[in-house]
Motif scaffolding. Structure first.
Motif, mmCIF file in Angstrom:
data_model
loop_
_atom_site.group_PDB
_atom_site.id
_atom_site.type_symbol
_atom_site.label_atom_id
_atom_site.label_comp_id
_atom_site.label_asym_id
_atom_site.label_seq_id
_atom_site.Cartn_x
_atom_site.Cartn_y
_atom_site.Cartn_z
ATOM 1 N N SER A 18 -59.305 8.961 -53.916
ATOM 2 C CA SER A 18 -59.207 10.396 -54.192
ATOM 3 C C SER A 18 -58.980 11.186 -52.906
ATOM 4 O O SER A 18 -58.191 12.140 -52.876
ATOM 5 N N ARG A 50 -65.715 13.333 -61.947
ATOM 6 C CA ARG A 50 -65.166 13.811 -60.676
ATOM 7 C C ARG A 50 -63.803 14.435 -60.931
ATOM 8 O O ARG A 50 -62.889 13.777 -61.434
ATOM 9 N N GLN A 51 -63.666 15.694 -60.625
ATOM 10 C CA GLN A 51 -62.393 16.383 -60.774
ATOM 11 C C GLN A 51 -61.570 16.235 -59.488
ATOM 12 O O GLN A 51 -62.111 16.281 -58.382
ATOM 13 N N ASN A 53 -59.227 18.306 -58.616
ATOM 14 C CA ASN A 53 -58.695 19.606 -58.216
ATOM 15 C C ASN A 53 -59.063 19.970 -56.776
ATOM 16 O O ASN A 53 -58.254 20.535 -56.037
ATOM 17 N N LYS A 54 -60.303 19.674 -56.386
ATOM 18 C CA LYS A 54 -60.733 20.041 -55.034
ATOM 19 C C LYS A 54 -59.929 19.298 -53.969
ATOM 20 O O LYS A 54 -59.641 19.839 -52.906
ATOM 21 N N ASP A 55 -59.578 18.039 -54.263
ATOM 22 C CA ASP A 55 -58.797 17.269 -53.296
ATOM 23 C C ASP A 55 -57.353 17.751 -53.216
ATOM 24 O O ASP A 55 -56.676 17.514 -52.212
ATOM 25 N N GLU A 57 -56.296 21.082 -53.957
ATOM 26 C CA GLU A 57 -56.140 22.535 -53.978
ATOM 27 C C GLU A 57 -55.238 23.059 -52.863
ATOM 28 O O GLU A 57 -54.637 24.135 -53.001
ATOM 29 N N ASN A 58 -55.096 22.324 -51.766
ATOM 30 C CA ASN A 58 -54.256 22.780 -50.650
ATOM 31 C C ASN A 58 -52.832 22.247 -50.704
ATOM 32 O O ASN A 58 -52.058 22.448 -49.760
ATOM 33 N N LYS A 64 -47.316 20.677 -56.940
ATOM 34 C CA LYS A 64 -48.197 20.863 -58.097
ATOM 35 C C LYS A 64 -47.426 21.027 -59.402
ATOM 36 O O LYS A 64 -47.883 20.598 -60.449
#
Length: 316
Positions: A18, A50-51, A53-55, A57-58, A64
């Motif tokens: 991830s 575990r999502q 999205n946080k990994d 987001e940048n 995307k």
């Protein structure tokens, strides 16, 4: 640029993978954008709770908009997770591209170009397998059984990374088996298949002996005739044993010597008991072999594998 819609699939199976996602996606995206008219990236999240999205987001918006994430509700084995991605793929070609090669995104182009030589499945072939010494014998026995007791053409050095044409993928998805060994299923599907050698070795998975042994038994029982052959040999050996025991018992009874020439004293009822036990032992082994045939037939019927797969239709 190729006028092709390409689907790229990968499975996120651990927190370390991830964390590699941004570098992985930023590596494959330029290749997809530059060489294919349309493409999609499908990530199968095999980390329940575990999502991703946080990994991610940048990531740039351009990446995307081509990204799809399939969040599995419970953790499953990697082969089943790959099937989830393959079910979702819409491309003319679908490529499974592992994290092992994220620093070599040009391999995507190499795989696709190989399909233009009239191949439907192209995989990356390792030069060696990196595994712990205590597991080497297990891999050796496993692949020797697959080669000897099945008609499958399985490369024990094949990576999961491969490209599959639309028609080959459609045929592959018809095999809806719950106990999946993907290398065997690729072989059942057939079609023109080749490989591209790579220096990247096959890394040992972080699983114990019990899990590997169980997976090996599943593959052997699902795709080979090994167990039926073992029972047949047990029956043949028991039949030979029966013959030897009967001859030995009769020789002791009537000549006073066994087959090795040693003097023996016949005990009343001993000959009858030994012969009777040997007969029942052979009959039991025969029944086990017959039952194995019936169970194997039922097992294959339940799987409902296609009787044939048509590669193409030609008219002259």
């Amino acid at each position: 640029m190729f006028n092709t819609f390409l689907s790229l699939i990968n499975v996120v199976n651990s927190p370390d993978e991830s964390a590699l996602l941004p570098a992985y996606l930023e590596g494959v995206y330029p290749v997809l954008k530059e060489h294919f008219t349309d493409y999609e990236i499908i990530l199968v999240n095999n980390l329940p709770g575990r999502q991703l999205n946080k990994d991610l987001e940048n990531l740039p918006p351009a990446i995307k908009q081509h990204l799809f994430i399939l969040n599995l509700s419970s953790k499953t084995n990697k082969n089943h997770a790959f099937v989830a991605g393959l079910d979702r793929a819409n491309g003319d070609y679908t490529i499974i591209f592992e994290f092992d090669f994220y620093q070599q995104p040009g391999l995507i182009l190499d795989l696709f170009r190989k399909t233009q030589e009239h191949y439907d499945i192209v995989y990356l072939q390792a030069g060696r397998r990196v595994t712990r010494p205590q597991f080497r014998w297990l891999y050796g026995i496993f692949y020797s059984i697959l080669r000897r007791y099945s008609n499958l053409r399985i490369d024990d050095k094949a990576h999961n990374t491969r490209i599959i044409s639309r028609r080959a993928l459609n045929s592959l998805l018809r095999l809806r088996e719950n106990l999946r060994y993907m290398k065997a299923i690729y072989s059942i599907v057939g079609y023109n298949t080749t490989s591209i050698p790579t220096d990247q070795p096959i890394q040992d998975e972080d699983t114990g002996f019990r899990e590997r042994f169980g997976a090996s038994l599943v593959a052997i029982s699902s795709f080979t005739t090994f167990l039926s052959s073992v029972l047949l040999w047990i029956f043949i050996i028991s039949l030979l044993f029966l013959i030897v025991v009967i001859i030995n018992a009769l020789k002791v009874k009537f000549a006073g010597f066994d087959l090795l020439g040693n003097p023996q004293e016949a005990v009343t009822g001993w000959t009858f008991l030994v012969v009777l036990m040997s007969i029942f032992f052979a009959i039991t082994c025969l029944n086990l072999y017959i039952m194995s045939i019936y169970l194997a037939n039922i097992y294959h019927e339940i799987k409902k594998r296609p009787l044939y797969i048509i590669e193409s239709v030609q008219r002259l």
